[in-house]
Design an enzyme around this catalytic site. Structure first.
Site, short mmCIF file in Angstrom:
data_model
loop_
_atom_site.label_atom_id
_atom_site.label_comp_id
_atom_site.label_asym_id
_atom_site.label_seq_id
_atom_site.Cartn_x
_atom_site.Cartn_y
_atom_site.Cartn_z
N CYS A 101 85.93 74.74 30.36
CA CYS A 101 86.93 75.24 29.74
C CYS A 101 86.63 74.59 28.32
O CYS A 101 86.94 73.66 28.09
CB CYS A 101 88.26 74.74 30.43
SG CYS A 101 88.22 74.25 32.26
N ALA A 102 86.10 75.77 27.48
CA ALA A 102 85.17 75.48 26.76
C ALA A 102 85.53 75.53 24.99
O ALA A 102 85.97 75.01 24.17
CB ALA A 102 84.36 75.43 26.88
N LYS A 107 84.59 70.75 22.52
CA LYS A 107 83.89 69.70 23.27
C LYS A 107 82.15 70.56 23.16
O LYS A 107 81.39 69.37 23.27
CB LYS A 107 84.23 68.81 24.34
CG LYS A 107 85.57 69.27 24.76
CD LYS A 107 85.83 67.87 24.19
CE LYS A 107 87.32 67.91 24.11
NZ LYS A 107 88.53 68.93 23.71
N GLU A 125 84.84 80.36 28.56
CA GLU A 125 85.87 79.56 28.50
C GLU A 125 86.42 81.32 29.51
O GLU A 125 85.68 82.76 29.42
CB GLU A 125 85.74 80.10 26.96
CG GLU A 125 87.86 81.01 26.83
CD GLU A 125 88.48 79.33 27.61
OE1 GLU A 125 88.01 79.36 27.37
OE2 GLU A 125 90.04 80.13 27.72
N ARG A 130 89.37 83.81 23.23
CA ARG A 130 88.98 82.30 23.50
C ARG A 130 87.58 82.61 23.56
O ARG A 130 86.37 81.75 22.17
CB ARG A 130 89.65 81.83 24.32
CG ARG A 130 91.04 81.82 23.59
CD ARG A 130 92.21 80.77 24.97
NE ARG A 130 91.81 79.38 24.42
CZ ARG A 130 91.99 78.48 23.49
NH1 ARG A 130 93.47 78.84 22.75
NH2 ARG A 130 91.93 77.21 24.06
N CYS A 223 94.72 66.81 27.94
CA CYS A 223 95.37 66.60 25.87
C CYS A 223 96.89 66.41 26.61
O CYS A 223 97.62 66.74 25.63
CB CYS A 223 95.39 67.67 25.21
SG CYS A 223 96.01 68.79 25.27
N1 SAM Z 1 86.99 71.73 25.73
C1 SAM Z 1 88.00 72.34 24.55
C2 SAM Z 1 87.48 72.26 23.49
O1 SAM Z 1 87.39 70.97 23.39
O2 SAM Z 1 87.77 72.96 22.19
C3 SAM Z 1 89.79 73.22 24.90
C4 SAM Z 1 90.36 73.68 25.78
S1 SAM Z 1 91.65 73.81 26.54
C5 SAM Z 1 92.61 72.23 26.88
C6 SAM Z 1 91.55 74.41 28.38
C7 SAM Z 1 90.91 75.79 28.59
O3 SAM Z 1 91.12 76.10 30.01
C8 SAM Z 1 92.35 77.07 27.40
O4 SAM Z 1 91.05 77.17 26.76
C9 SAM Z 1 92.10 77.80 28.49
O5 SAM Z 1 92.05 78.84 28.83
C10 SAM Z 1 91.01 77.63 29.24
N2 SAM Z 1 91.54 77.96 31.36
C11 SAM Z 1 93.24 78.70 31.69
N3 SAM Z 1 92.95 78.23 32.48
C12 SAM Z 1 92.14 78.49 33.52
C13 SAM Z 1 91.27 78.28 34.78
N4 SAM Z 1 91.91 78.57 35.39
N5 SAM Z 1 90.18 77.85 34.61
C14 SAM Z 1 89.44 77.34 33.78
N6 SAM Z 1 89.59 77.54 32.79
C15 SAM Z 1 91.11 77.94 32.32
#
Ligand code: SAM
Length: 447
Positions: A101-102, A107, A125, A130, A223
């Site tokens: 989930c990048a 990260k 992602e 995004r 978070c």
């Molecule tokens: N790791 C990122 C960083 O450090 O910049 C932040 C990630 S954010 C907390 C969570 C991410 O999970 C979002 O970009 C979102 O679009 C994605 N997400 C949402 N639903 C998801 C799913 N069902 N499977 C995987 N990723 C998902």
């Protein structure tokens, strides 16, 4: 800050005497931070800012998004608590890593700092918009060993069974830890939201586990403060699969996970909780789980293969011989007319939404090769034949998309443009002018 009543009641119950100082901390200023990029040949000189004890490359302080340092990828803006995830992951050069989930890439860029472009970083992602931002940040950072995907975890799991040494799941969550950084997060919150998020988190983890090599590690973070998405998810992972919870070092202000907020298993205290009334950062939860599976990694049947014609290869070779030194990627692949390097231990990528199969080298035009922005930002000084220093004023014109001038004596050809020691893009010199190859979609106005 106007907190939802249900939120206040919940945390009053959970935190007891600590609740008031917790609520009060949500009204305080946030603490911005940034990391410097060790993949860049010249790190920015030691910033005046205070360094962050638990993060080798981290500092407190604000980043100007319209500065040379930011555009060139010499620094990356990241909230201090989020920096602990990349440290806990403990990534080594040569690891096979999945960041599931990048976006936007905090990260991913952090773990890439520890890989030194060795091994493989698959960064994914699910959201297309995004994912584009993720591409920008990976390229800016000069990462050479990343495959960037725009996939859902289910489809990924079909392609990468038992493939990764380490998987980061920085899960989509109820975002309670971001209330004070991003007020919008409060609008989405209701008492049921954490358990809805937990359902989605379990679905993501279920797929991640399929992609983990036996003995591999999952770094699960959120978070949010919600136990449903933190300790209770880790508890569920332990109950459902064969994992141990690794102890995580606690620096000043970091608290242990709360076993009593789940099933009481003392191992949950190995996880870390960051609360803004105890720690200089936003709310975060970090856990690390080791697989106790002793099976074998899966053999890949169909690997990704090069598909270059002799003519395409010739155009790349001509460009390379005239312009590059000590840079000779072995495995090349074309997606349309776009040329990339790739890792030949990868499975075939058919059926996956690929944003970048590897480092983007450039475009095969009719009778020539045009180098990419990503290549300009990844190459070190000993890898480029022609480099040209430009002033900060010229840089402002360059990122705005304008033609800039140079000395009439500068000979014709491709140049890696350098500002404040950092590569900022390619330019083509013709008769005292530098033709602008800064990507159209990234152009911006500084003043
Ligand atoms: N790791 C990122 C960083 O450090 O910049 C932040 C990630 S954010 C907390 C969570 C991410 O999970 C979002 O970009 C979102 O679009 C994605 N997400 C949402 N639903 C998801 C799913 N069902 N499977 C995987 N990723 C998902």
């Amino acid at each position: 800050m106007q907190l939802p009543n249900d939120f206040k009641t919940k945390y009053q119950k959970l935190l007891g005497d600590d609740a008031e100082s917790f609520f009060a901390s949500l009204d305080k200023e946030t603490n911005p931070g940034f990391r410097i990029n060790p993949l860049k040949e010249y790190m920015p000189s030691e910033p005046d800012n205070e360094s962050i004890e638990y993060c080798q490359y981290g500092y407190y302080g604000d980043v100007n998004g319209k500065s040379v340092e930011h555009q060139s990828g010499a620094i990356y803006s990241q909230e201090p608590s989020a920096m602990y995830v990349g440290e806990v992951a403990d990534i080594k050069p040569g690891d096979y890593v999945l960041d599931l989930c990048a976006a936007p890439g905090g990260k991913t860029t952090h773990v890439a700092s520890y890989m030194d472009n060795q091994g493989l970083l698959v960064t994914n992602e699910i959201d297309h918009k995004r994912a584009k931002v993720l591409v920008e940040n990976v390229e800016r950072f000069g990462i050479r060993n990343a495959l960037i995907l725009n996939e859902n975890p289910n489809n990924l799991a079909k392609h990468f069974p038992r493939f990764f040494d380490k998987i980061l799941i920085d899960a989509p969550c109820s975002g309670e830890g971001m209330f004070r950084k991003n007020n919008d997060a409060i609008q989405y919150w209701n008492a049921d939201y954490p358990s809805q998020c937990a359902t989605r988190q379990k679905e993501i983890i279920e797929q991640a586990v399929k992609m983990l090599k036996p003995g591999g590690k999952i770094i699960y973070s959120t978070c949010t403060f919600a136990p449903e998405e933190d300790e209770q998810i880790v508890e569920w992972m332990k109950d459902t699969y064969d994992f141990s919870i690794d102890p995580i070092k606690k620096y000043e202000g970091m608290l242990s996970g709360k076993p009593q907020w789940a099933d009481g298993n003392e191992e949950l205290a190995n996880t870390v909780r960051l609360f803004p009334n105890h720690f200089k950062g936003e709310g975060h939860f970090v856990s690390k789980l080791s697989s106790n599976d002793e099976g074998n990694a899966k053999k890949i049947k169909h690997r990704l293969k090069s598909n270059l014609s002799i003519d395409d290869k010739k155009l790349w070779n001509e460009f390379k011989e005239a312009n590059l030194n000590n840079f000779d990627p072995k495995h090349l692949i074309l997606f349309g007319d776009q040329l990339y390097t790739f890792d030949n231990t990868l499975p075939d990528l058919k059926g996956l939404k690929v944003m970048r199969p590897g480092l983007h080298l450039g475009t095969i035009k009719k009778k020539r090769f045009e180098p990419s922005y990503a290549l300009a930002l990844a190459l070190h000084s000993d890898e480029v034949v022609n480099r040209l220093e430009i002033s900060e004023d010229d840089w402002k014109q360059y990122v705005h998309g304008d033609v800039i001038n140079c000395d009439k004596d500068v000979k014709k050809g491709w140049y890696q443009l350098i500002c404040k020691n950092q590569p900022v893009g390619f330019g083509k010199v013709v008769n005292g002018t530098i033709k602008n190859f800064f990507p159209k979609g990234l152009r911006f106005n500084v003043d």
